[in-house]
Design an enzyme around this catalytic site. Structure first.
Site, PDB file in Angstrom:
ATOM      1  N   VAL A  48       2.160  -6.558  -0.968  1.00  0.00           N
ATOM      2  CA  VAL A  48       1.425  -7.630  -1.355  1.00  0.00           C
ATOM      3  C   VAL A  48       0.433  -7.087  -1.000  1.00  0.00           C
ATOM      4  O   VAL A  48       0.140  -7.034   0.128  1.00  0.00           O
ATOM      5  CB  VAL A  48       2.312  -8.582  -0.438  1.00  0.00           C
ATOM      6  CG1 VAL A  48       1.765  -9.730  -1.057  1.00  0.00           C
ATOM      7  CG2 VAL A  48       4.258  -8.944  -0.677  1.00  0.00           C
ATOM      8  N   GLU A  49      -0.380  -7.387  -2.136  1.00  0.00           N
ATOM      9  CA  GLU A  49      -2.223  -7.251  -1.993  1.00  0.00           C
ATOM     10  C   GLU A  49      -2.908  -8.316  -1.813  1.00  0.00           C
ATOM     11  O   GLU A  49      -2.667  -9.527  -1.702  1.00  0.00           O
ATOM     12  CB  GLU A  49      -2.610  -6.571  -3.505  1.00  0.00           C
ATOM     13  CG  GLU A  49      -1.678  -4.868  -3.450  1.00  0.00           C
ATOM     14  CD  GLU A  49      -3.031  -4.461  -4.589  1.00  0.00           C
ATOM     15  OE1 GLU A  49      -2.711  -3.385  -4.556  1.00  0.00           O
ATOM     16  OE2 GLU A  49      -3.221  -5.091  -5.111  1.00  0.00           O
ATOM     17  N   GLU A  60       6.784  -0.567   2.625  1.00  0.00           N
ATOM     18  CA  GLU A  60       7.781  -0.016   3.717  1.00  0.00           C
ATOM     19  C   GLU A  60       7.030  -1.292   4.713  1.00  0.00           C
ATOM     20  O   GLU A  60       8.155  -1.817   5.635  1.00  0.00           O
ATOM     21  CB  GLU A  60       7.443   1.180   4.483  1.00  0.00           C
ATOM     22  CG  GLU A  60       7.679   2.270   3.426  1.00  0.00           C
ATOM     23  CD  GLU A  60       5.908   2.417   2.768  1.00  0.00           C
ATOM     24  OE1 GLU A  60       5.759   3.203   2.297  1.00  0.00           O
ATOM     25  OE2 GLU A  60       5.099   1.644   2.095  1.00  0.00           O
ATOM     26  N   CYS A 113       2.730   6.167   3.244  1.00  0.00           N
ATOM     27  CA  CYS A 113       1.259   6.742   4.232  1.00  0.00           C
ATOM     28  C   CYS A 113       1.724   6.806   5.769  1.00  0.00           C
ATOM     29  O   CYS A 113       2.763   6.426   6.282  1.00  0.00           O
ATOM     30  CB  CYS A 113       0.079   4.910   3.619  1.00  0.00           C
ATOM     31  SG  CYS A 113       0.139   4.042   5.050  1.00  0.00           S
ATOM     32  N   CYS A 116       2.892   3.538   7.988  1.00  0.00           N
ATOM     33  CA  CYS A 116       4.002   2.853   7.611  1.00  0.00           C
ATOM     34  C   CYS A 116       5.205   4.670   8.178  1.00  0.00           C
ATOM     35  O   CYS A 116       6.562   3.817   7.957  1.00  0.00           O
ATOM     36  CB  CYS A 116       3.957   3.254   5.107  1.00  0.00           C
ATOM     37  SG  CYS A 116       3.862   1.705   4.931  1.00  0.00           S
TER      38      CYS A 116
END
Length: 160
Positions: A48-49, A60, A113, A116
């Site tokens: 969700v940006e 994640e 990443c 996460c």
């Protein structure tokens, strides 16, 4: 739950479906994550940006939030749920993750990443299997020498 009982194709499909529901108007990279719990449930999340990129939530993050929101699996019958023990995967007694697949909207695996990977460490531990293009890999190999709850407890300054 053994490694052989993990349906990797099913996890990828669930992650791909979650990616289709992602909110990614800025990067246009839709990401979905699906995790299998120790009791066999599949939990999903998507990215969700936010216009302020630093506030963006990775898939994640959504997965781990949904894991805790789902809570423990219902116990059949009139028995009460036992209180969490020291061996529980979380303070709420939520079963930990045993496998995770993170994919782009095309269904191909993406590695989590670093942030996460740290988040997943507390949701599944170093033995958590992560779907990669080369096959499942233990999170402990992808996040060596991780800082976790044991290190926090051991290094806490209780004198101040």
């Amino acid at each position: 739950m053994g490694r052989a009982s993990i349906d990797w194709a099913g996890l990828r499909a669930a992650a791909t479906a979650a990616a289709g529901r992602a909110y990614a108007p800025y990067s246009r990279l839709r990401v979905g994550a699906a995790g299998q719990t120790a009791d066999g449930r599949v939990i999903v999340g998507c990215n969700v940006e936010n216009a302020s990129y630093g506030l963006t939530l990775c898939a994640e993050c959504g997965l781990v939030s949904a894991l805790h929101a789902a809570g423990p699996a219902p116990v059949p019958g009139p028995r009460a749920t036992a209180p969490p023990t020291a061996g529980s995967s979380s303070a709420a007694g939520t079963p930990g993750l045993v496998a995770v697949s993170v994919v782009a909207a095309d269904g191909a695996p993406l590695l989590p990443c670093g942030r996460c990977r740290q988040l997943l460490l507390e949701a599944g531990g170093p033995g958590l299997l992560v779907d990669t293009a080369a096959g499942p890999a233990e999170l402990g190999r992808l996040l060596p020498s991780a800082f976790g709850p044991a290190e926090l407890a051991a290094r806490r300054d209780d004198h101040g």
